[in-house]
Design a protein around this motif. Sequence first.
Motif, mmCIF file in Angstrom:
data_model
loop_
_atom_site.group_PDB
_atom_site.id
_atom_site.type_symbol
_atom_site.label_atom_id
_atom_site.label_comp_id
_atom_site.label_asym_id
_atom_site.label_seq_id
_atom_site.Cartn_x
_atom_site.Cartn_y
_atom_site.Cartn_z
ATOM 1 N N TRP A 291 0.818 -1.199 0.000
ATOM 2 C CA TRP A 291 0.000 0.000 0.000
ATOM 3 C C TRP A 291 0.857 1.256 0.000
ATOM 4 O O TRP A 291 0.444 2.287 -0.539
ATOM 5 C CB TRP A 291 -0.976 -0.021 1.180
ATOM 6 N N ASN A 292 2.036 1.206 0.580
ATOM 7 C CA ASN A 292 2.959 2.334 0.469
ATOM 8 C C ASN A 292 3.370 2.550 -0.990
ATOM 9 O O ASN A 292 3.545 3.676 -1.450
ATOM 10 C CB ASN A 292 4.206 2.099 1.330
ATOM 11 N N THR A 293 3.524 1.435 -1.721
ATOM 12 C CA THR A 293 3.838 1.524 -3.142
ATOM 13 C C THR A 293 2.698 2.178 -3.914
ATOM 14 O O THR A 293 2.918 3.021 -4.794
ATOM 15 C CB THR A 293 4.127 0.128 -3.725
ATOM 16 N N VAL A 294 1.450 1.806 -3.569
ATOM 17 C CA VAL A 294 0.291 2.413 -4.222
ATOM 18 C C VAL A 294 0.269 3.916 -3.951
ATOM 19 O O VAL A 294 -0.011 4.722 -4.849
ATOM 20 C CB VAL A 294 -1.016 1.760 -3.737
ATOM 21 N N CYS A 295 0.581 4.324 -2.706
ATOM 22 C CA CYS A 295 0.603 5.746 -2.352
ATOM 23 C C CYS A 295 1.522 6.538 -3.287
ATOM 24 O O CYS A 295 1.240 7.692 -3.633
ATOM 25 C CB CYS A 295 1.079 5.930 -0.909
ATOM 26 N N ALA A 296 2.609 5.916 -3.683
ATOM 27 C CA ALA A 296 3.618 6.604 -4.492
ATOM 28 C C ALA A 296 3.427 6.401 -5.999
ATOM 29 O O ALA A 296 4.278 6.815 -6.783
ATOM 30 C CB ALA A 296 5.010 6.130 -4.078
ATOM 31 N N SER A 297 2.314 5.787 -6.393
ATOM 32 C CA SER A 297 2.143 5.385 -7.791
ATOM 33 C C SER A 297 1.486 6.422 -8.681
ATOM 34 O O SER A 297 1.288 6.175 -9.867
ATOM 35 C CB SER A 297 1.333 4.076 -7.848
ATOM 36 N N GLY A 298 1.095 7.553 -8.137
ATOM 37 C CA GLY A 298 0.518 8.605 -8.969
ATOM 38 C C GLY A 298 -1.000 8.613 -8.940
ATOM 39 O O GLY A 298 -1.651 7.621 -8.592
ATOM 40 N N GLU A 299 -1.585 9.764 -9.323
ATOM 41 C CA GLU A 299 -3.029 9.961 -9.226
ATOM 42 C C GLU A 299 -3.812 9.042 -10.161
ATOM 43 O O GLU A 299 -4.917 8.606 -9.837
ATOM 44 C CB GLU A 299 -3.370 11.425 -9.504
ATOM 45 N N LYS A 300 -3.277 8.744 -11.334
ATOM 46 C CA LYS A 300 -3.991 7.895 -12.290
ATOM 47 C C LYS A 300 -4.189 6.497 -11.714
ATOM 48 O O LYS A 300 -5.294 5.928 -11.798
ATOM 49 C CB LYS A 300 -3.229 7.804 -13.607
ATOM 50 N N VAL A 301 -3.155 5.932 -11.129
ATOM 51 C CA VAL A 301 -3.254 4.598 -10.533
ATOM 52 C C VAL A 301 -4.271 4.598 -9.396
ATOM 53 O O VAL A 301 -5.114 3.697 -9.291
ATOM 54 C CB VAL A 301 -1.877 4.134 -10.018
ATOM 55 N N LYS A 302 -4.208 5.623 -8.542
ATOM 56 C CA LYS A 302 -5.116 5.675 -7.397
ATOM 57 C C LYS A 302 -6.568 5.864 -7.844
ATOM 58 O O LYS A 302 -7.490 5.287 -7.261
ATOM 59 C CB LYS A 302 -4.673 6.780 -6.436
ATOM 60 N N ALA A 303 -6.763 6.660 -8.886
ATOM 61 C CA ALA A 303 -8.123 6.860 -9.413
ATOM 62 C C ALA A 303 -8.677 5.563 -9.997
ATOM 63 O O ALA A 303 -9.860 5.237 -9.821
ATOM 64 C CB ALA A 303 -8.117 7.960 -10.471
ATOM 65 N N GLU A 304 -7.830 4.809 -10.699
ATOM 66 C CA GLU A 304 -8.271 3.530 -11.265
ATOM 67 C C GLU A 304 -8.560 2.511 -10.167
ATOM 68 O O GLU A 304 -9.491 1.707 -10.285
ATOM 69 C CB GLU A 304 -7.210 3.002 -12.226
ATOM 70 N N LEU A 305 -7.766 2.544 -9.090
ATOM 71 C CA LEU A 305 -8.031 1.661 -7.959
ATOM 72 C C LEU A 305 -9.383 1.985 -7.332
ATOM 73 O O LEU A 305 -10.185 1.084 -7.061
ATOM 74 C CB LEU A 305 -6.926 1.795 -6.910
ATOM 75 N N GLN A 306 -9.678 3.281 -7.134
ATOM 76 C CA GLN A 306 -10.953 3.671 -6.550
ATOM 77 C C GLN A 306 -12.117 3.262 -7.439
ATOM 78 O O GLN A 306 -13.145 2.783 -6.962
ATOM 79 C CB GLN A 306 -10.994 5.180 -6.300
ATOM 80 N N GLU A 307 -11.963 3.410 -8.738
ATOM 81 C CA GLU A 307 -13.013 2.997 -9.663
ATOM 82 C C GLU A 307 -13.255 1.499 -9.573
ATOM 83 O O GLU A 307 -14.404 1.027 -9.585
ATOM 84 C CB GLU A 307 -12.625 3.398 -11.090
ATOM 85 N N ARG A 311 -16.795 -0.186 -8.504
ATOM 86 C CA ARG A 311 -17.464 -1.006 -9.512
ATOM 87 C C ARG A 311 -17.732 -2.419 -9.027
ATOM 88 O O ARG A 311 -18.714 -3.053 -9.423
ATOM 89 C CB ARG A 311 -16.615 -1.026 -10.785
ATOM 90 N N ASN A 312 -16.893 -2.928 -8.141
ATOM 91 C CA ASN A 312 -17.013 -4.309 -7.672
ATOM 92 C C ASN A 312 -17.700 -4.429 -6.306
ATOM 93 O O ASN A 312 -17.555 -5.444 -5.617
ATOM 94 C CB ASN A 312 -15.623 -4.953 -7.619
ATOM 95 N N ASN A 313 -18.485 -3.398 -5.946
ATOM 96 C CA ASN A 313 -19.253 -3.397 -4.691
ATOM 97 C C ASN A 313 -18.361 -3.585 -3.469
ATOM 98 O O ASN A 313 -18.741 -4.243 -2.496
ATOM 99 C CB ASN A 313 -20.351 -4.469 -4.713
ATOM 100 N N LEU A 314 -17.180 -2.953 -3.498
ATOM 101 C CA LEU A 314 -16.235 -3.069 -2.397
ATOM 102 C C LEU A 314 -15.976 -1.739 -1.696
ATOM 103 O O LEU A 314 -15.094 -1.654 -0.842
ATOM 104 C CB LEU A 314 -14.906 -3.652 -2.899
#
Length: 328
Positions: A291-307, A311-314
């Motif tokens: 998750w620290n890696t995700v934090c440093a992965s940029g806004e596009k990655v984080k936005a896609e993760l949130q989507e 989308r998967n009811n999570l």
Amino acid sequence: MKESDIRNQQVLDNYLRLVEEDVKKLFDRSKFETIPCPMCGSGEYTEEFEKSGFKYVTCPRCGTLYANPRPTQKQLDRFYSQSDSTRFWVEEFFMPFAEARRKKIFIPRAREFADEFPEYRDKRIGDIGAGFGLFLEELKKIWPEADLYAIEPSVDMVRICRDKGLKVIPKMFEDLKEDDGKFNFLCSFELFEHLNNPKFFLEKANGVLETGGKILITTLNGKGFDIQLLWEKHKNVTPPHHLNFINPCSIKMLLEECGFEVERITTPGRLDWDIVEKMIENGNANMGRWWNTVCASGEKVKAELQEWISRNNLSSHIRVIARKIKEL
């Protein structure tokens, strides 16, 4: 949308501190009640954690996370009417962000509702726990012909809603009587997690809805991403406010038991990753290397993760539409 768009973190922390102080002053834990699962009625549970003196357990049958034992309704009513934290929430936490919340939450919510349910544009609609009346105020602008009611017990909130020209039923929803009339649609926004008795609430909803009428519920999903990751550290795990953390399975079970047919269950949340990231950045949680890696992965990655989460009811924000199909 970011968490900071709708609430100030320092003010939130001060509010939570006041809640802890009020809990110590206003609750007698010897009078708490041990209950079966508030969603499916199972008497079995697994102990999970303790927070502010409240124990939380998980139901092995439906997966609901809930406070058990819990305060009586009388104790909760005293807390909400007498606590310093409740006054602070209104004056310091909600009011300064009221217009930001109107823009980010209530205007989109009213537009979405009007687009999704156009057949109710001239029907009788009740907002349970309407608070400042922001949702009904915005819906009234779109549907001036709708018969809109704020169902609200707080004397201050009743005054505010009436000053806005809204019709008000100044009662606890559970206290509604036959002479208060039937509704075609009921809305319950961010209320279900507070309920002492969710089943009684839905039984009352069945009683005051016309057959075929609908209820919209938004609440916290205990199986949601940020709640599952942060668990007892999550700032939404705030007893005595949030007693029930339901999930898609458990809300469907209870609605069907109470005479409803579930039409849609979605989790359209947008703050899950932002909440986790802020906890990591502030040193309040350590999620490990991934998750620290995700934090440093940029806004596009984080936005896609949130989507993907939504989308998967999570997401931890759950939205449920159900239709009354039979009288109880």
